[in-house]
Design a protein around this motif. Structure first.
Motif, mmCIF file in Angstrom:
data_model
loop_
_atom_site.group_PDB
_atom_site.id
_atom_site.type_symbol
_atom_site.label_atom_id
_atom_site.label_comp_id
_atom_site.label_asym_id
_atom_site.label_seq_id
_atom_site.Cartn_x
_atom_site.Cartn_y
_atom_site.Cartn_z
ATOM 1 N N LEU A 93 61.648 -37.413 -59.421
ATOM 2 C CA LEU A 93 61.732 -35.973 -59.183
ATOM 3 C C LEU A 93 62.598 -35.688 -57.960
ATOM 4 O O LEU A 93 62.666 -36.507 -57.035
ATOM 5 N N THR A 94 63.246 -34.514 -57.970
ATOM 6 C CA THR A 94 64.023 -34.114 -56.791
ATOM 7 C C THR A 94 63.063 -33.694 -55.681
ATOM 8 O O THR A 94 61.850 -33.563 -55.905
ATOM 9 N N SER A 128 66.041 -27.573 -45.090
ATOM 10 C CA SER A 128 66.300 -26.463 -46.018
ATOM 11 C C SER A 128 67.330 -26.786 -47.087
ATOM 12 O O SER A 128 67.319 -26.181 -48.157
ATOM 13 N N ASN A 129 68.223 -27.731 -46.815
ATOM 14 C CA ASN A 129 69.313 -27.966 -47.780
ATOM 15 C C ASN A 129 69.110 -29.204 -48.650
ATOM 16 O O ASN A 129 70.060 -29.697 -49.242
ATOM 17 N N ALA A 130 67.887 -29.708 -48.712
ATOM 18 C CA ALA A 130 67.669 -30.972 -49.430
ATOM 19 C C ALA A 130 67.086 -30.779 -50.834
ATOM 20 O O ALA A 130 66.762 -31.754 -51.510
ATOM 21 N N ASN A 131 66.987 -29.511 -51.275
ATOM 22 C CA ASN A 131 66.308 -29.181 -52.534
ATOM 23 C C ASN A 131 66.599 -30.115 -53.708
ATOM 24 O O ASN A 131 65.689 -30.552 -54.398
ATOM 25 N N ASN A 132 67.871 -30.372 -53.934
ATOM 26 C CA ASN A 132 68.247 -31.066 -55.173
ATOM 27 C C ASN A 132 68.514 -32.553 -54.999
ATOM 28 O O ASN A 132 69.031 -33.196 -55.906
ATOM 29 N N LEU A 133 68.157 -33.080 -53.842
ATOM 30 C CA LEU A 133 68.360 -34.517 -53.625
ATOM 31 C C LEU A 133 67.188 -35.303 -54.207
ATOM 32 O O LEU A 133 66.067 -34.796 -54.270
ATOM 33 N N TYR A 134 67.468 -36.531 -54.603
ATOM 34 C CA TYR A 134 66.400 -37.437 -55.059
ATOM 35 C C TYR A 134 65.948 -38.303 -53.879
ATOM 36 O O TYR A 134 66.733 -38.519 -52.943
ATOM 37 N N PRO A 135 64.711 -38.810 -53.892
ATOM 38 C CA PRO A 135 64.226 -39.631 -52.770
ATOM 39 C C PRO A 135 65.169 -40.778 -52.402
ATOM 40 O O PRO A 135 65.300 -41.121 -51.232
ATOM 41 N N SER A 136 65.839 -41.351 -53.412
ATOM 42 C CA SER A 136 66.745 -42.471 -53.121
ATOM 43 C C SER A 136 67.952 -42.038 -52.293
ATOM 44 O O SER A 136 68.658 -42.880 -51.740
ATOM 45 N N LEU A 138 67.671 -40.024 -49.682
ATOM 46 C CA LEU A 138 67.192 -39.555 -48.374
ATOM 47 C C LEU A 138 67.050 -40.711 -47.385
ATOM 48 O O LEU A 138 66.802 -41.851 -47.782
ATOM 49 N N SER A 139 67.171 -40.399 -46.098
ATOM 50 C CA SER A 139 66.919 -41.407 -45.063
ATOM 51 C C SER A 139 65.404 -41.538 -44.856
ATOM 52 O O SER A 139 64.629 -40.705 -45.367
ATOM 53 N N GLY A 140 64.987 -42.554 -44.089
ATOM 54 C CA GLY A 140 63.559 -42.764 -43.839
ATOM 55 C C GLY A 140 62.880 -41.551 -43.225
ATOM 56 O O GLY A 140 61.792 -41.140 -43.643
ATOM 57 N N GLY A 141 63.540 -40.954 -42.230
ATOM 58 C CA GLY A 141 62.971 -39.773 -41.560
ATOM 59 C C GLY A 141 62.880 -38.591 -42.500
ATOM 60 O O GLY A 141 61.894 -37.842 -42.478
ATOM 61 N N MET A 142 63.905 -38.428 -43.350
ATOM 62 C CA MET A 142 63.885 -37.305 -44.304
ATOM 63 C C MET A 142 62.761 -37.494 -45.326
ATOM 64 O O MET A 142 62.080 -36.535 -45.694
ATOM 65 N N ILE A 143 62.554 -38.749 -45.752
ATOM 66 C CA ILE A 143 61.470 -39.025 -46.719
ATOM 67 C C ILE A 143 60.135 -38.607 -46.112
ATOM 68 O O ILE A 143 59.307 -37.946 -46.764
ATOM 69 N N LYS A 144 59.922 -38.966 -44.831
ATOM 70 C CA LYS A 144 58.658 -38.613 -44.171
ATOM 71 C C LYS A 144 58.504 -37.093 -44.086
ATOM 72 O O LYS A 144 57.426 -36.547 -44.300
ATOM 73 N N ARG A 145 59.619 -36.420 -43.787
ATOM 74 C CA ARG A 145 59.537 -34.956 -43.661
ATOM 75 C C ARG A 145 59.269 -34.293 -45.014
ATOM 76 O O ARG A 145 58.494 -33.347 -45.104
#
Lengths: 248, 247
Positions: A93-94, A128-136, A138-145
């Motif tokens: 999922l995104t 705010s701008n990460a809506n359509n990204l997939y977990p793969s 994202l960076s480690g910090g972004m995944i946590k957020r």
């Protein structure tokens, strides 16, 4: 408030938790600290119902988890948000769909209301701008957020964080710590953070339980931890030269 | 022996959880549609290719066996049809799907287990086994029969190509053989088998994925076990249903 009383848990002959009792207070960042293998993760997994304790009680604002039937436990779990060590985002999922997941499952919100809630949660964790990204992507910090955003989407009463800073650089770790503390205070959540990171302890430790070899060896807050005369706690806290110098 | 009985008990206990009432039917319905695409539509190419060559080979081999002037040539078409409908399309395709779909299901669920995504579902108050496994079983049970019917058609086309292009028999003889003494019950028998195969492959693979313990290596092991056990169970079911429906 979450109250645990006389929690015991064994895996075969390995007695992991020994009569642990503690009160985790609402609106505070409650920390469970201890060395690796001390039983922190087992305790948090017992609290969220992923493990069942051998004896003892876990009560969420007076509701004893173990006495509830399966349906009631599922309802109670909807009040729980959890941030896993690795994020545990659904990788098919995104970001938007991950946050929307709980809203789709448990609410009757309109699409507009869901979109607003997702935007609010992502804005709250500065993504705010990460809506359509997939977990793969994202960076480690972004995944946590994103995991924090997903955990707060359903406005939980209880937030559990398992090693929220593991694998993060010190700067990002502080951002995550502060985010957890701000969210806790803003929404008066009972937050339980499992960590062995002393920086986190000194940053956000409002109410701390120190577990050593499966037992509650000490409890207090970030101010009292520096002046404690508990030997096992001091061995853990002042293991690094930096903290030894700080104490001196 | 005791371990095997415990595992079978655990499998049926998981099935009981899987078929409980969904938390949100519309979300489950969307998942079923996604799984139909994922497990079924994405298998169309492999099923088509295998069926085409399988039909061609069956025709060539049957042609070799029936190389006797007293046996009518159209029986090559008839034997090709019967072989495909009764055995090759349902069983062979089920074994292929046990490999492709079974390993995909086990590794997907196993990865969800080791990366704590299943724990995340549980903590949200979602019945993780039902949410993950139920749509896969429903999608497989509904879609595999379509794959098998498609396989029968393509297999016969493959046989037709081999028969006519290879000069084994004439086009008219092969087509006559294909339509000769047709028994619709055999199609029913093949579809019943397929439904049971689909259930076994999807549920057994899900079981091994769901109870994965460890890391990446464990996911690989679960995936292998899923394929091996699904294939064995497919063969056992094939024997039982054939005994019940055809003997």
């Amino acid at each position: 408030m979450i109250e645990i009383k006389n929690i015991n848990k064994s895996f075969g002959s390995n007695h992991v938790l020994k009569d642990v009792s503690f009160n985790f207070e609402a609106g505070k960042t409650n920390l469970i600290i201890g060395a690796s293998g001390s039983g922190k993760t087992t305790l948090i997994k017992c609290m969220v119902g992923l493990h069942q304790q051998d004896s003892g009680s876990i009560s969420f604002d007076g509701r004893d988890f173990i006495l509830l039937d399966k349906k009631e436990q599922r309802v109670l779990r909807q009040d729980i948000g959890m941030l896993f060590q690795g994020g545990a985002l659904f990788d098919y999922l995104t970001v938007k769909q991950n946050i929307s997941f709980g809203l789709d499952m448990f609410t009757t919100m309109s699409q507009k209301e869901k979109d607003d809630r997702i935007a609010f949660c992502l804005n709250r964790v500065n993504l705010s701008n990460a809506n359509n990204l997939y977990p793969s992507e994202l960076s480690g910090g972004m995944i946590k957020r994103v995991a924090i955003a997903r955990a707060i989407a359903l406005k939980p009463k209880y937030l559990f964080c398992d090693e929220p800073n593991s694998g993060l650089d010190p700067q990002t770790a502080i951002i995550i710590d502060n985010l957890i503390q701000e969210i806790t205070q803003e929404y008066n959540i009972t937050t339980v953070v499992n960590t062995h990171d002393m920086n986190s302890v000194m940053e956000i430790g409002d109410n701390i339980a120190f577990i050593s070899e499966g037992e509650l060896a000490w409890s207090g807050d970030k101010k009292s931890i520096m002046s404690s005369d508990c030997q096992v706690l001091n061995d853990f806290v002042f293991a690094s030269q930096l903290f030894k110098k700080l104490k001196q | 022996m005791i371990v095997a009985i415990q595992k079978i008990g655990k499998y049926f206990s998981l099935l009981k959880q899987v078929f409980s009432k969904p938390e949100n039917s519309s979300v489950y319905f969307k998942k079923v549609v996604d799984e139909m695409v994922n497990l079924g539509v994405n298998s169309l190419a492999i099923v088509s290719i295998i069926s085409l060559f399988m039909g061609a080979v069956v025709t060539i081999q049957t042609g070799l066996q029936l190389n006797n002037p007293f046996i009518p040539k159209y029986l090559i078409g008839y034997a090709t049809r019967e072989s495909l409908i009764l055995e090759f399309s349902p069983t062979m395709i089920a074994l292929i799907l046990a490999g492709k779909v079974g390993s995909s299901i086990a590794s997907e669920i196993g990865t969800m287990r080791v990366s704590e995504q299943i724990d995340a579902l549980e903590i949200m108050g979602i019945n993780s086994s039902a949410f993950i496994i139920q749509p896969k079983i429903i999608a497989s049970v509904f879609f595999f029969p379509f794959l098998v019917v498609l396989s029968m058609g393509i297999g016969m086309f493959g046989g037709y190509l081999a028969a006519t292009l290879g000069g084994i028999i004439s086009k008219a003889e092969f087509l006559y053989g294909l339509s000769y003494w047709f028994e619709p019950y055999y199609i029913f028998y093949a579809l019943v088998k397929t439904v049971f195969f689909a259930f076994a492959i999807s549920s057994i693979s899900s079981y091994f994925g769901y109870y994965t313990k460890g890391g990446a290596l464990a996911v690989g092991r679960s995936s292998t076990k899923a394929v091996v056990y699904s294939s064995i169970v497919v063969l056992i079911i094939n024997f039982i249903i054939t005994q019940l429906m055809l003997s």
